[in-house]
Design a protein around this motif. Structure first.
Motif, PDB file in Angstrom:
ATOM      1  N   SER A  18       0.600   4.222   2.251  1.00 22.66           N
ATOM      2  CA  SER A  18       0.956   4.957   3.472  1.00 22.66           C
ATOM      3  C   SER A  18       1.600   4.078   4.541  1.00 22.66           C
ATOM      4  O   SER A  18       1.715   4.482   5.696  1.00 22.66           O
ATOM      5  N   GLN A  19       2.034   2.892   4.157  1.00 18.97           N
ATOM      6  CA  GLN A  19       2.542   1.931   5.128  1.00 18.97           C
ATOM      7  C   GLN A  19       3.944   2.295   5.616  1.00 18.97           C
ATOM      8  O   GLN A  19       4.837   2.595   4.819  1.00 18.97           O
TER       9      GLN A  19
ATOM     10  N   GLY B   1       0.806  -1.213   0.000  1.00 19.89           N
ATOM     11  CA  GLY B   1       0.000   0.000   0.000  1.00 19.89           C
ATOM     12  C   GLY B   1       0.839   1.263   0.000  1.00 19.89           C
ATOM     13  O   GLY B   1       2.086   1.217  -0.027  1.00 19.89           O
TER      14      GLY B   1
ATOM     15  N   GLY C  57      -1.247   2.119   7.248  1.00 22.31           N
ATOM     16  CA  GLY C  57      -1.512   1.224   6.136  1.00 22.31           C
ATOM     17  C   GLY C  57      -2.823   0.490   6.319  1.00 22.31           C
ATOM     18  O   GLY C  57      -3.351   0.363   7.433  1.00 22.31           O
TER      19      GLY C  57
END
Length: 654
Positions: free
Chosen positions: A120-121, A118, A129
């Motif tokens: 925003s992990q 993903g 995430g």
């Protein structure tokens, strides 16, 4: 460009994934008799469950979890398998095509990584995430898998993805005559195994906390995989967790069934970890009994070749012929070190020359790889299989694998043991013991059980058990087990003891006894399917016609040596020619031909074959009186009679 959607990943799955192994195992496991799951096509099971979660649960977080665990998980699987397919296609294409596709393959692996991780992990953070990486971090921490700031599963998956990318980007990767696709296929399958771990962990967690909605979700993500390697556990788990309603009282039995499937999924208890008292100890799979035979050495990886046949059966039923052929050609479940065994390797092995009758078969068919030829002809629908039905195609491929490929290759192991036995050094004797156990593994397999109650086995041992009720050849001491299977185990133990004592002369006799014994279920199969075909019309699409044809081909070469006239009758009546009615000379003529042949074959007794209704191989016609060489079941006492008595006492006590 066109937008992706999680719903589209599932709705388009049937069109995009119809020849992929993992998707077809799910579709097979979840579909009802109409091909549906929850009244929708089984191929879009993920979308169906998500919509159900939106409509029937509060809060709606279950639907969001389902999108990740079902839709996205399977789509990542698709991206990875599609990369393997394109690499193999590039191997067979022009150099220009190979050059232009190299970057695309690397990009596809990057896409798989992006779908897993993903946008925003943060590394090792379960709170940021929203995709499978975050899900894995969160559940992995609960199972004690976070040891270095990132759970081990995520570490392994990222490492394997990097390996996959490196594999397709080195010079001439996926080029002509390259084996890159074989290496890549193994890496991808290892990634899928790792991807399964957080799903199992979530299922165990929600079973423990009794979250009914998520039990249903994670059962849907895990249990179908078990259909492809442990049918009995799959049936039990599906009935309780998917079709029915889970109750806390079922917890221990459900967990036990799940844990019993770890090995066939390629996993161990240590990889799953433990949560809140859910104990799991890896059993000693090195010496698990196979159909009652306990090997001296670890041959369970050899025995798992039967899972390949089980999965090919599934793919053939789903008409996923591409997946079936890939499994046959390259293997999926049986490893020899870092390399896989494949059924194609078995059917083309030069080492079969050690078997006494191998030359008889190759001369009869004028083909060193006669079984391999039949399988490819069926896959490609080439003569004589140009107009076969799907049922007939299934029977030709599966029956050839079970009864022409596996039986012959198993004998290779036994006869190798004979040759090694006479050598004086300890190393050769150890190799002989291993070869003997390998032969046993290829006759019995990993799925067979001694009591045959589960009926999961797919090799010759289990087929003999399948036939015994029809021919009245089951043992009286345990219902559902044939005299052939019981005697086979006895002979395998005899050979084991003869190797230990280096009684090589007795081992030769034991091996020849097994060789002769293996013809019995082949005769039974040919007679059984002949009886089912006598009333069929020309051009009939029934699979039984193809099955009778393959069983006849499995024994015609040796029948031809025993009696050419009988071989001619069997050849004509069990031939696969859609222009003619099967069994044109009648069933009595066929049974009579088998009777004559058996009487002229050393070591094969018609009383071992038994009777089918009013017909038997001792008379070739009606009547119940036996005219066999010996009356009753064959009861062998070799040079190690005390071993046999010990085994009988063990079974009586057990």
């Amino acid at each position: 460009g066109e937008k992706r959607s999680l719903a589209g990943f599932s709705k388009e799955a049937q069109a995009k994934m119809n020849q992929e192994s993992t998707f077809n195992i799910f579709r097979y496991a979840l579909q009802d008799s109409y091909g549906n799951y929850m009244d929708e096509p089984a191929g879009k099971y993920a979308d169906t469950f998500v919509n159900f979660a939106f409509s029937n649960t509060k809060p709606k977080a279950l639907a969001a979890d389902a999108m990740v665990a079902l839709n996205l998980w399977m789509y990542i699987s698709h991206v990875l398998y599609d990369t393997v397919t394109k690499c193999e296609a590039s191997t067979n294409s022009s150099p220009m095509g190979v050059f232009s596709s190299s970057g695309a393959l690397a990009q596809a692996i990057d896409e798989a990584a992006a779908f897993w991780i993903g946008d925003s992990q943060q590394t090792g953070d379960s709170r940021t995430g929203h995709l499978l990486y975050a899900l894995t971090e969160k559940i992995g921490e609960s199972f004690g898998q976070d040891t270095n700031g990132q759970v081990l599963v995520n570490t392994n998956i990222l490492k394997l993805l990097n390996n996959a990318k490196s594999t397709v980007t080195f010079v001439n990767a996926c080029g002509p005559r390259s084996n890159t696709h074989l290496v890549l296929r193994v890496i991808v399958d290892k990634i899928i195994i790792q991807m399964t771990i957080p799903l199992i962990q979530n299922l165990l967690y929600n079973l423990k906390v009794y979250d009914a909605g998520r039990v249903k979700l994670y059962a849907l993500s895990v249990v179908p995989l078990i259909a492809g390697c442990n049918p009995s556990s799959y049936s039990y788990l599906k009935a309780i967790l998917i079709d029915g309603e889970y109750h806390a009282r079922d917890f221990s039995d459900v967990v036990k069934a799940l844990q019993s499937s770890y090995s066939c999924l390629g996993l161990s208890c240590s990889e799953i970890g433990t949560y809140n008292g859910i104990a799991c100890d890896d059993r000693n799979t090195a010496f698990v009994s196979m159909g009652g035979y306990l090997p001296t050495h670890n041959v369970m990886e050899h025995a798992k070749i039967d899972i390949d046949i089980l999965q090919i059966q599934i793919f053939m039923k789903m008409r996923a012929y591409g997946a079936a052929k890939e499994c046959y050609m390259y293997g999926r479940n049986s490893y020899k070190g870092d390399e896989r065994r494949s059924l194609r390797d078995f059917s083309t092995s030069i080492y079969r020359q050690v078997i006494p009758q191998y030359k008889t078969y190759t001369q009869y068919y004028d083909d060193l790889d006669y079984a391999h030829t039949l399988i490819l002809q069926a896959f490609e629908e080439e003569p004589p299989f140009s107009y076969i039905s799907s049922d007939q195609k299934h029977e030709i491929v599966i029956k050839t694998l079970q009864h022409m490929v596996m039986g012959m290759y198993a004998l290779r192991g036994l006869y190798d043991a004979n040759n090694l036995c006479s050598m004086e050094d300890d190393s050769s004797n150890t190799k002989a013991e291993i070869s003997w156990d390998e032969g046993a593994a290829f006759l019995i397999g990993s799925l067979a059980r001694e009591d045959n109650k589960l009926g999961d086995g797919v090799l010759l041992y289990s087929f003999a058990n399948e036939m015994c009720p029809f021919f009245d050849t089951c043992t009286k001491w345990r219902s559902g087990v044939s005299r052939v299977s019981k005697e086979l185990v006895t002979l395998l133990y005899a050979g084991q003891a003869e190797l230990e004592s280096r009684n090589c002369q007795a081992l030769v006799k034991t091996t020849n006894e097994i060789n002769s014994l293996l013809y019995v279920p082949l005769f039974q199969g040919a007679l059984y399917y002949s009886s089912m075909n006598q009333d069929l019309a020309a051009g009939s699409p029934e699979g039984t016609r193809a099955a009778a044809f393959i069983f006849s081909r499995a024994i015609l070469p040796v029948i031809n040596v025993a009696d050419r006239t009988s071989a001619s009758v069997i050849d004509v009546n069990l031939d696969f020619d859609s222009n003619y009615k099967p069994i044109p000379d009648g069933l009595e003529a066929v049974f009579g031909a088998f009777e004559t042949a058996v009487q002229n074959m050393d070591g094969v007794d018609c009383t071992d074959i038994g009777s089918f209704g009013t017909m038997n191989a001792c008379q070739g016609g009606s009547g119940s009186e036996s005219k066999g060489k010996r009356s009753g079941a064959r009861f062998i006492c070799l040079s190690h009679c005390m071993l046999f008595v010990t085994l009988i006492l063990f079974h009586l006590v057990w």
